[in-house]
Design an enzyme around this catalytic site. Structure first.
Site, PDB file in Angstrom:
ATOM      1  N   ASN A   1       0.799  -1.226   0.000  1.00 24.11           N
ATOM      2  CA  ASN A   1       0.000   0.000   0.000  1.00 24.11           C
ATOM      3  C   ASN A   1       0.836   1.282   0.000  1.00 24.11           C
ATOM      4  OD1 ASN A   1       0.250  -1.129   2.933  1.00 24.11           O
ATOM      5  ND2 ASN A   1       0.059   1.081   3.191  1.00 24.11           N
TER       6      ASN A   1
ATOM      7  N   ILE B   1       8.132   1.364  -1.460  1.00 27.77           N
ATOM      8  CA  ILE B   1       8.619   0.435  -2.474  1.00 27.77           C
ATOM      9  C   ILE B   1       7.528  -0.564  -2.847  1.00 27.77           C
ATOM     10  CG2 ILE B   1      10.284  -1.395  -2.967  1.00 27.77           C
ATOM     11  CD1 ILE B   1      11.609   1.311  -2.901  1.00 27.77           C
ATOM     12  N   GLY B   2       6.820  -1.076  -1.834  1.00 33.81           N
ATOM     13  CA  GLY B   2       5.791  -2.076  -2.077  1.00 33.81           C
ATOM     14  C   GLY B   2       4.708  -1.586  -3.012  1.00 33.81           C
TER      15      GLY B   2
ATOM     16  N   SER C   1      17.862  -4.524   2.338  1.00 31.60           N
ATOM     17  CA  SER C   1      18.221  -3.107   2.396  1.00 31.60           C
ATOM     18  C   SER C   1      19.719  -2.945   2.250  1.00 31.60           C
ATOM     19  CB  SER C   1      17.772  -2.502   3.724  1.00 31.60           C
ATOM     20  OG  SER C   1      18.280  -1.191   3.889  1.00 31.60           O
TER      21      SER C   1
ATOM     22  N   TYR D   1      17.144  -1.657  13.011  1.00 27.21           N
ATOM     23  CA  TYR D   1      16.495  -1.773  11.698  1.00 27.21           C
ATOM     24  C   TYR D   1      17.414  -2.480  10.711  1.00 27.21           C
ATOM     25  CZ  TYR D   1      14.829  -0.619   7.059  1.00 27.21           C
ATOM     26  OH  TYR D   1      14.425  -0.710   5.750  1.00 27.21           O
TER      27      TYR D   1
END
Length: 316
Positions: free
Chosen positions: A29, A32-33, A156, A181
């Site tokens: 949504n 990148i996705g 990443s 992260y």
């Protein structure tokens, strides 16, 4: 390995048709996705946006439909931070096979304090890695039923400079958001490579591929209202950065190629061509710390225990 790619150069603006295929993009949504979903929808495939936010998923689907004529997109309610909901979510797909899943959804926190998932796991590690690890088990039968199923894990560039602390995977002793992260993304990438080794050992037809977007900034990304609007001021200020990095639309290119290109092989790493930060996609060497089998085996065992999943993840 790359003969097919050389004889038929990959065009990021015209990926091959994929009518009759179904792809699930977690976190489809936004970011990148979203662009992965938009670009896959243009191939004629059915694209399922996995998201826990129905309003944001509706906005993303509206944007895709406005740009892709005849787009076949749907929403699957999916919360990777609550492991108990994943089987029910997958049952809601109501399909007999899945051609590919893109493990993209993720949480990135900038500031303390440390936060946890419903299951008591550190939020970034729990969502980005453990959620996808557990989801893979429930998707395994659908992926195995496809003619050539693929699992594409989105890593990443930040993971290159990190190393896993196998004695503190959940950052309980020393929590620093950016490091945590980066380590959560490293865990995902290690998982993706180890998964392919295990799939090959099991004789599975499913491939596991890892891809990353390089340096992808919102300020260099084309507007997609109502998903996100990039102002002219943002674009102007980001112009110097555009020499080194790119927008999230281009950041999606390696992921889309990892899903669609018949020349892609399991266990590969795909990223942007220019220093791994920008440009068209290429296959990259896998950094040694991501390919360490001893580390991957310990991570796998810990992940299986923390999620309560079958160590084979349903692939036999």
């Amino acid at each position: 390995m790359f003969s097919a790619s050389r004889s038929q150069p990959w065009d990021v603006h015209r990926p091959p048709a994929a009518e009759g295929r179904t792809f699930l993009v977690t976190g489809g949504n936004a970011g990148i996705g979203y662009f992965v979903a938009e670009q896959l929808a243009a191939t004629g495939a059915v694209v399922v946006l996995g998201s826990r936010d129905t309003a944001k998923a509706d906005a993303a689907m509206a944007s895709i439909r406005s740009r892709v004529s005849g787009a076949r997109v749907r929403h699957l309610w999916l919360d990777l931070a609550d492991l108990s909901t994943l089987k029910t979510a997958v049952d809601g797909l109501d399909i007999d096979h899945l051609d590919a899943v893109v493990h993209n959804a993720g949480v990135a926190l900038d500031d303390p304090p440390r936060r946890e998932t419903v299951d008591g796991h550190e939020l970034m590690f729990g969502t980005n890695h453990l959620g996808h690890f557990a989801l893979t088990q429930w998707l395994a039968p659908l992926l195995s039923a496809a003619p050539a199923g693929r699992i594409v894990t989105v890593g990443s560039f930040a993971a290159r400079s990190e190393r896993l602390d196998l004695d503190d995977l959940q950052s309980t002793r020393d929590y620093r958001p950016k490091r945590t992260y980066g380590r959560s993304k490293l865990a995902q990438m290690c998982f993706g490579f180890e998964l392919d080794r295990r799939l090959r050992a099991a004789g599975s037809t499913v491939l596991s591929v890892v891809a990353h977007p390089g340096g992808a900034l919102d300020s260099l990304t084309p507007s997609r209202p109502p998903v996100r609007v990039t102002t002219s001021g943002e674009r102007l200020r980001a112009l110097p950065a555009g020499l080194l990095v790119q927008g999230k639309d281009a950041g999606a290119w390696p992921v889309v190629r990892a899903v669609l290109d018949p020349a892609v092989r399991g266990g590969q790493l795909w990223g942007p061509r220019v220093f791994g930060l920008r440009g068209t996609p290429r296959c990259e060497p896998v950094p040694s710390h991501m390919a360490d089998r001893a580390v991957a085996a310990r991570l796998w065992a810990a992940s299986s225990e923390l999620t309560g999943t079958d160590s084979h993840l349903g692939f036999r």
